[in-house]
Design an enzyme around this catalytic site. Structure first.
Site, mmCIF file in Angstrom:
data_model
loop_
_atom_site.group_PDB
_atom_site.id
_atom_site.type_symbol
_atom_site.label_atom_id
_atom_site.label_comp_id
_atom_site.label_asym_id
_atom_site.label_seq_id
_atom_site.Cartn_x
_atom_site.Cartn_y
_atom_site.Cartn_z
ATOM 1 N N CYS A 40 50.841 42.350 37.839
ATOM 2 C CA CYS A 40 50.420 41.067 38.583
ATOM 3 C C CYS A 40 48.768 40.990 38.293
ATOM 4 O O CYS A 40 48.598 41.516 37.718
ATOM 5 C CB CYS A 40 50.716 41.188 39.990
ATOM 6 S SG CYS A 40 50.511 42.826 40.816
ATOM 7 N N HIS A 70 34.389 31.974 34.334
ATOM 8 C CA HIS A 70 35.817 32.572 34.777
ATOM 9 C C HIS A 70 36.580 31.562 35.577
ATOM 10 O O HIS A 70 37.904 31.285 35.117
ATOM 11 C CB HIS A 70 35.243 33.686 35.573
ATOM 12 C CG HIS A 70 36.769 34.792 35.653
ATOM 13 N ND1 HIS A 70 37.247 35.094 34.340
ATOM 14 C CD2 HIS A 70 37.406 34.933 36.630
ATOM 15 C CE1 HIS A 70 38.395 36.007 34.751
ATOM 16 N NE2 HIS A 70 38.206 35.771 36.041
ATOM 17 N N GLU A 72 44.701 49.861 39.815
ATOM 18 C CA GLU A 72 43.704 48.686 39.482
ATOM 19 C C GLU A 72 42.370 49.520 39.392
ATOM 20 O O GLU A 72 40.997 48.767 39.330
ATOM 21 C CB GLU A 72 43.632 47.737 40.654
ATOM 22 C CG GLU A 72 43.723 48.446 42.142
ATOM 23 C CD GLU A 72 43.912 47.508 43.056
ATOM 24 O OE1 GLU A 72 43.839 46.118 42.837
ATOM 25 O OE2 GLU A 72 44.447 47.716 44.149
#
Lengths: 597, 90
Positions: free
Chosen positions: A511, A202, A440
């Protein structure tokens, strides 16, 4: 990997050049100065002290010892069983005269920071323990590791200190945790060199997206490179030049200038629009005014995400109302009418309180963010008062993190109303901040419509959403292949939230890394997003891409993606379609590669 | 300075809990207390848990105790005693 050392034949070479060969993971050439990160759990660094700083460092170490003992006492007090005898051993270690003496001697003789000295000394002991034959006795090294960890924690004051990064920094580490990577990307570093980490890790995906030249596969990299070394990272060939001669530096500078993209930054459009005229609002994720001003130059409108917990980290505890008011007012003044969205403290309980030394099993699923502050209402009320006051005649907005249920919003709103009344009664000036909710958590996605009704705007935090939706810890290298931002479930969730916002006429700002990625931002446009918030570093490239694609084309591709049956299918489609449609914008290298799962 | 020898008699040897007991006891005296393996494979300060643990003294290990200081007599007696009693585990 091979290491070749050769003597430097330049006229006044400070040190000989070393060339390290590894693998390329992110292209480009970086020239800068090394900053070494140590530790896997805690990433820390070595600092050379000035003569007059040594005694202060000794004091700092002693204070940390006291703090570590105090914390240990707190957790051992109630227990009188086996566990307390284990803690007793640890307590004795924290009082061990030879340990303390060795550490202090090292701080004095080598003029190094306490963290470094603690690590050096405990490593020596650990080596000795690991050599012990008897398995039971050998196991004691775990206690020492624990004690070292406690000392390190105490030296940090319980929260992470921020990394000493500058715009010349090249970060050197054994491996880089994605969470560290995010911190790195918020700064302005030049490149990365690590010992391990694969192409699909990642951290390197992020490095490629942000155009950060990186090389990996450098064995014993922390022994080969020291903080302060001058480096050239040749990300194209996976080679690192340590302290190269000046002549070579010049060659690389020239090469770097030649491959960096032609400057398109001379004139920024007033409005950022897609080819077919959809206006996009770009904001910046920033905790500092300096960062914001840089973003503004690049065309950003306001701060989309101000992570207030950085204040808690800096202040080593929750900041007072006065401190918060000062900080929020300062940033609001800088940002002006473009506005700043301040997210209330998003931290976990073990970070927040010393007495929670005993770690939660699943901190990501634990008492954190909005849950933590609702369970400790005073913290929340203090922050709300500071925010209400800071918003007086200023564009300050509040974002609540980790919302999973409308009830949390209702409770927060009730508290806001109460604090507003109390401040008014005291004749203190307050403003009218808008209220937003972070989406989220998967439950918040499904309840996006109900949540939208209760707030003024939504903020889609894609990093956490991917983690929670796919049940993947992105810091866990073992499951890196399961962290798939292009998973159709993620795309459908984003679409669902954008639609809920549209239906109730509430703006949705995306975001997180997804909006800062040149590839994903196109998909976000296709899904209907109009507001993106990203790190400063991401703005130039994302703007470049946004202004050269049409929302219609993006929508057509996205429609197909939404129908994919798996992440792999979606990734393959993105790779093929993007390369075919926008070959001038996307190098195949930067597009998703096929993975095994 | 006083010296004497002891044998580790408890099953687990000078493991963590026993070592902790020993260090607590040593700390209650003013004298310096040193432990040395008879096979010369290690010396430890009895007031330092880390050095006591590095002795890696398993059952059957013989240790030389050396005590020096104002209360050396009572210190040696107490230290010998705790070893002989096997740290309450025998």
């Amino acid at each position: 990997m091979a290491i070749t050392r050769k003597n430097n034949k330049e006229k006044n070479p400070p040190t000989a050049e070393t060339i390290l060969k590894g693998r390329s993971v992110s292209k480009g050439i970086a020239i800068g100065e090394a900053v070494c990160l140590y530790g896997v759990k805690r990433q820390f660094y070595r600092i050379k002290l000035k003569n007059n700083e040594v005694e202060r460092e000794i004091k700092r170490f002693r204070a940390a010892l006291r703090l570590a003992r105090l914390r240990l006492k707190k957790i051992s007090a109630p227990a009188q069983s086996n566990s307390s005898s284990i803690l007793d051993v640890q307590f004795l270690m924290l009082e061990d005269p030879s340990l303390i003496n060795k550490i202090e001697t090292l701080i004095r003789s080598q003029k190094v920071n306490a963290e470094w000295a603690v690590k050096e000394v405990s490593d020596k002991y650990l080596e000795a323990y690991k050599a012990i034959q008897d398995d039971y006795l050998k196991e004691r090294y775990i206690d020492l590791e624990d004690v070292t960890e406690r000392l390190m924690g105490a030296l940090e004051g319980g929260v992470h200190s921020s990394l000493p990064l500058s715009d010349k920094t090249i970060v050197i580490a054994k491996e880089i945790k994605p969470s560290t990577m995010v911190e790195i990307l918020n700064g302005d570093v030049k490149g990365l060199v690590t010992e391990s980490g694969g192409w699909t890790s990642h951290s390197f995906i992020l490095a490629r997206e942000h155009g950060l030249p990186s090389a990996t596969g450098m064995k014993n990299v922390l022994r080969q490179i020291k903080t302060g070394d001058t480096l050239v990272v040749d990300g194209n060939n996976g080679i690192v030049h340590v302290n190269p001669p000046e002549k070579k530096m010049k060659e690389f500078s020239a090469l770097q200038a030649a491959i960096s993209k032609p400057g398109q930054r001379s004139k920024l459009p007033q409005k950022i629009k897609t080819l077919d005229g959809r206006e996009m609002i770009i904001r910046v994720n920033s905790d500092t005014a300096i960062n914001y001003l840089e973003a503004k130059k690049l065309g950003a409108k306001g701060i989309g995400l101000f992570r207030s917990e950085f204040l808690a980290n800096r202040e080593r505890g929750f900041p007072t109302e006065k401190t918060q008011l000062r900080e929020y007012t300062h940033i609001a003044n800088e940002v002006g009418k473009d506005g700043v969205c301040i997210r209330t403290f998003d931290i976990g309980v073990s970070q927040a309180f010393d007495e929670f030394e005993e770690k939660e099993k699943n901190p990501a699923l634990g008492l954190r963010a909005i849950r933590l502050v609702l369970a400790n209402e005073n913290i929340f009320r203090t922050q709300i008062r500071a925010l209400l006051r800071a918003s007086y005649k200023k564009d300050v907005n509040i974002v609540l993190p980790m919302i999973s249920d409308v009830a949390e919003i209702l409770r927060a709103k009730k508290i806001i109303v109460e604090e507003r009344k109390a401040l008014r009664a005291k004749k203190i000036n307050i403003g009218k901040p808008k209220l937003g909710a972070m989406i989220e958590v998967p439950s918040a996605v499904l309840m996006a419509a109900e949540i939208a009704v209760e707030v003024d705007f939504l903020s889609l935090g894609t990093n956490d959403l991917v983690q929670y939706l796919l049940a993947v810890d992105r810091d866990n290298e073992n499951v890196a292949d399961w962290f798939r931002t292009l998973h159709p479930a993620v795309l459908r969730s984003v679409k669902y939230v954008l639609e809920a916002g549209r239906k109730y006429k509430k703006p949705v700002m995306v975001c997180g890394e997804m909006s800062g990625s040149p590839v994903y931002c196109v998909i976000l446009i296709g899904l209907g997003a109009t507001e993106l918030s990203m790190s400063v570093k991401a703005i130039p490239r994302v703007t470049e891409v946004l202004t050269q694609v049409s929302a219609k084309d993006a929508g057509a591709i996205t429609k197909k993606l939404l129908g994919c049956r798996s992440a792999s299918e979606a990734e393959a489609m993105v790779r093929a379609e993007f390369h075919c449609k926008w070959p001038h914008l996307f190098d195949l290298e930067a597009l998703p590669k096929p993975r095994s799962i | 300075m006083l010296e004497d020898k002891v044998l580790i008699v408890n099953q687990l040897g000078l493991h963590a809990r026993a070592a902790a007991q020993l260090v607590h006891l040593a700390n209650s005296f003013k004298s310096n207390i040193k432990l040395q393996r008879s096979d010369n494979r290690g010396v430890a300060d009895a007031k330092s848990i880390l050095s006591v643990l590095t002795l890696a003294a398993t059952k059957g290990t013989e240790l030389l105790i050396a005590v020096e200081g104002p209360d050396e007599k009572s210190a040696l007696a107490a230290i010998k005693d705790i070893f002989q009693k096997g740290f309450g585990e025998v």
